[in-house]
Structure formats: C-alpha cells, structure tokens
Design a protein around this motif. Structure first.
Motif, PDB file in Angstrom:
ATOM      1  N   CYS A   1       8.170  -0.331 -12.424  1.00  0.00           N
ATOM      2  CA  CYS A   1       7.267  -1.162 -11.627  1.00  0.00           C
ATOM      3  C   CYS A   1       6.850  -2.341 -12.492  1.00  0.00           C
ATOM      4  CB  CYS A   1       6.037  -0.356 -11.210  1.00  0.00           C
ATOM      5  SG  CYS A   1       4.701  -1.360 -10.498  1.00  0.00           S
TER       6      CYS A   1
ATOM      7  N   LEU B   1      10.722  -1.666  -3.420  1.00  0.00           N
ATOM      8  CA  LEU B   1       9.687  -2.446  -2.745  1.00  0.00           C
ATOM      9  C   LEU B   1       9.395  -3.717  -3.523  1.00  0.00           C
ATOM     10  CD1 LEU B   1       6.574  -2.205  -4.190  1.00  0.00           C
ATOM     11  CD2 LEU B   1       6.909   0.152  -3.486  1.00  0.00           C
TER      12      LEU B   1
ATOM     13  N   HIS C   1       6.386  -6.989  -2.894  1.00  0.00           N
ATOM     14  CA  HIS C   1       5.409  -7.623  -2.009  1.00  0.00           C
ATOM     15  C   HIS C   1       4.315  -8.287  -2.848  1.00  0.00           C
ATOM     16  CE1 HIS C   1       2.646  -4.301  -2.869  1.00  0.00           C
ATOM     17  NE2 HIS C   1       3.611  -3.457  -2.541  1.00  0.00           N
TER      18      HIS C   1
ATOM     19  N   TRP D   1      13.851   7.986  -2.743  1.00  0.00           N
ATOM     20  CA  TRP D   1      12.549   7.678  -2.168  1.00  0.00           C
ATOM     21  C   TRP D   1      12.598   6.434  -1.296  1.00  0.00           C
ATOM     22  CZ3 TRP D   1       9.122   8.065  -7.222  1.00  0.00           C
ATOM     23  CH2 TRP D   1       9.145   9.392  -7.671  1.00  0.00           C
ATOM     24  N   ASP D   2      11.577   6.325  -0.430  1.00  0.00           N
ATOM     25  CA  ASP D   2      11.361   5.079   0.293  1.00  0.00           C
ATOM     26  C   ASP D   2      10.173   4.372  -0.355  1.00  0.00           C
ATOM     27  OD1 ASP D   2       9.041   6.383   1.195  1.00  0.00           O
ATOM     28  OD2 ASP D   2       9.913   6.897   3.129  1.00  0.00           O
ATOM     29  N   SER D   3       9.776   3.244   0.205  1.00  0.00           N
ATOM     30  CA  SER D   3       8.708   2.447  -0.408  1.00  0.00           C
ATOM     31  C   SER D   3       7.373   3.184  -0.422  1.00  0.00           C
ATOM     32  CB  SER D   3       8.564   1.111   0.325  1.00  0.00           C
ATOM     33  OG  SER D   3       8.270   1.318   1.696  1.00  0.00           O
ATOM     34  N   GLU D   4       7.091   3.977   0.619  1.00  0.00           N
ATOM     35  CA  GLU D   4       5.824   4.705   0.673  1.00  0.00           C
ATOM     36  C   GLU D   4       5.757   5.776  -0.414  1.00  0.00           C
ATOM     37  OE1 GLU D   4       5.114   6.246   4.539  1.00  0.00           O
ATOM     38  OE2 GLU D   4       4.934   4.272   5.485  1.00  0.00           O
ATOM     39  N   GLU D   5       6.862   6.469  -0.638  1.00  0.00           N
ATOM     40  CA  GLU D   5       6.896   7.491  -1.692  1.00  0.00           C
ATOM     41  C   GLU D   5       6.754   6.849  -3.065  1.00  0.00           C
ATOM     42  OE1 GLU D   5       9.736  11.080  -0.205  1.00  0.00           O
ATOM     43  OE2 GLU D   5      10.637   9.073  -0.130  1.00  0.00           O
TER      44      GLU D   5
ATOM     45  N   GLU E   1       5.059   4.090  -3.740  1.00  0.00           N
ATOM     46  CA  GLU E   1       3.651   3.721  -3.880  1.00  0.00           C
ATOM     47  C   GLU E   1       2.796   4.945  -4.205  1.00  0.00           C
ATOM     48  OE1 GLU E   1       2.377   0.848  -4.053  1.00  0.00           O
ATOM     49  OE2 GLU E   1       3.169  -0.581  -2.575  1.00  0.00           O
ATOM     50  N   GLU E   2       3.101   6.068  -3.556  1.00  0.00           N
ATOM     51  CA  GLU E   2       2.353   7.304  -3.797  1.00  0.00           C
ATOM     52  C   GLU E   2       2.539   7.769  -5.235  1.00  0.00           C
ATOM     53  OE1 GLU E   2       1.971  11.893  -2.034  1.00  0.00           O
ATOM     54  OE2 GLU E   2       3.527  10.528  -1.274  1.00  0.00           O
TER      55      GLU E   2
ATOM     56  N   HIS F   1       0.568   5.588  -7.676  1.00  0.00           N
ATOM     57  CA  HIS F   1      -0.859   5.938  -7.647  1.00  0.00           C
ATOM     58  C   HIS F   1      -1.100   7.214  -8.460  1.00  0.00           C
ATOM     59  CE1 HIS F   1      -4.949   6.359  -6.169  1.00  0.00           C
ATOM     60  NE2 HIS F   1      -4.677   7.611  -5.837  1.00  0.00           N
TER      61      HIS F   1
END
Length: 210
Positions: free
Chosen positions: A70, A98, A100, A144-148, A150-151, A154
């Motif tokens: 990241c 991802l 953004h 993974w996808d973008s939501e995974e 991000e999780e 975090h």
C-alpha cells in the motif's frame, strides 16, 4: 502501464496530479527470487529510500510467496513508482487492487514498514498481539477484492508491533516457498510416488524377514 491495467489508468486519469492517493497492488515472487532470502531486506531498503525522498507512506506485506503493498502519496510521485513496480523483475503477476484519492494518510507514521504474514515464523509475543490478522491467513491477497484489501489494511494498523521474524526464519521461508512453488503443481504425482515408495520398502522388509 500494462494493457490489462486499463481500469487503473482510467481511474488515475480522473485524479489531479497533486491529489493525495492510496494505491494497493499485489504480486508474486519469481522462482529466482525465492532462492534469495535477502530479497526481503533489499526490497524493503529500496522502498524506504525512494519513499522517504518522495513523501510516500504505506506498508509492504509478504506471505505465502506473495506481496501486498500500500502506498500513499501525491499522484505525480506515485505514478513513476507504479511504473517501476511493474518493471521490477523480482516479482510477477502484478495487479492493482485499488486506487483512489484520500483526504488524509492512514499510514502517516509508516515510512514503509515490512510486515511478514507467515504465522509459523512469528514469535509468541507477536502471535498474541496479531490475532486480528488470523482471518487473512494463509496470506493470499491475489484473490482479494478492493473491500478485502481495505479491511486488511485497517487490521494491520491495529497491531502495536509489526510481525517480524529472524534472518534464519526468512531463509527457511524462502526455501519452503521454493519447494512449494516446484512441488505444488505436482502434488498428486508426489503423493502417489510417496505411497509407492513406502509400499516398496514394506514389501522388501517382508521379503527378507521370512
């Protein structure tokens, strides 16, 4: 940027050059890199040097033969970094999960921390305070996808001390990944051959015991 990353290019084209962005990509170690335990130290040093000079923060995670990185910084400095990442022959199958714009950095105090996601190499102290990462193991960010993603990001911010291993552990890990890389596609064959070998040994023993 590779042709298959047209969605990433499209997303970046809509963002101002001075805007702050977060970009997460995944990749896999090449077979040659799996023979080099020092690869982790080299990659981390390269990342730290470039990122400190260009105001980039983030984290670099490794496990199960895969990287997830990241990066947070201005688009105009992240873009050259992204291109160099795609051109780096130490890894392959590079894919952006991802990208953004962001209001503020989430890894503001992380110059580029290297996090090992190999639970069997962790110290007992590390295991105790890294239970929040259990759901992400075995580490397979390429699925993974973008939501995974991000999780996961975090979750790693919740640990006080990043999971770490000793140099000897890294060497064993590199060897293990190399064996997994070679043996993985042939598991059924290896299993059959192992069973046949055991049966042969038993037959020889029985033959000479009577």
């Amino acid at each position: 940027m590779p042709l298959h990353e047209h969605s990433t290019a499209a997303a970046l084209s809509k963002i101002e050059d001075d805007a702050l962005i977060r970009l997460v990509y995944v990749s896999s170690l090449t077979l040659q890199s799996r023979f080099r335990p020092s690869i982790f130290q080299t990659v981390e040093q390269d990342a730290r040097c470039y990122n400190q000079q260009n105001g980039i923060t983030g984290t670099l995670c490794y496990g199960n033969g895969q990287f997830l990185q990241c990066v947070e910084g201005q688009k105009r400095v992240v873009l050259p970094l992204l291109q160099s990442i795609f051109d780096d022959n130490r890894h392959k199958e590079t894919k952006v999960l991802l990208v953004h714009p962001i209001e503020e950095r989430e890894f503001n105090n992380w110059a580029m921390r290297l996090v090992f996601l190999e639970r069997w190499l962790w110290s007992p102290e590390t295991k105790k305070q890294a239970n929040t990462l259990s759901k992400f193991l075995p580490f397979k960010p390429s699925q993974w996808d973008s939501e995974e993603a991000e999780e996961f990001l975090h979750a790693i911010q919740q640990i006080e001390t990043p999971p770490h291993v000793q140099e000897s552990g890294i060497s064993l890990n590199a060897l293990g990944n190399m064996i997994q890389h070679v043996a993985g596609p042939h598991q059924a064959f290896i299993l059959v051959q192992s069973v046949l070998a055991v049966l042969t040994i038993v037959a020889i023993y029985l033959l000479f015991s009577f």
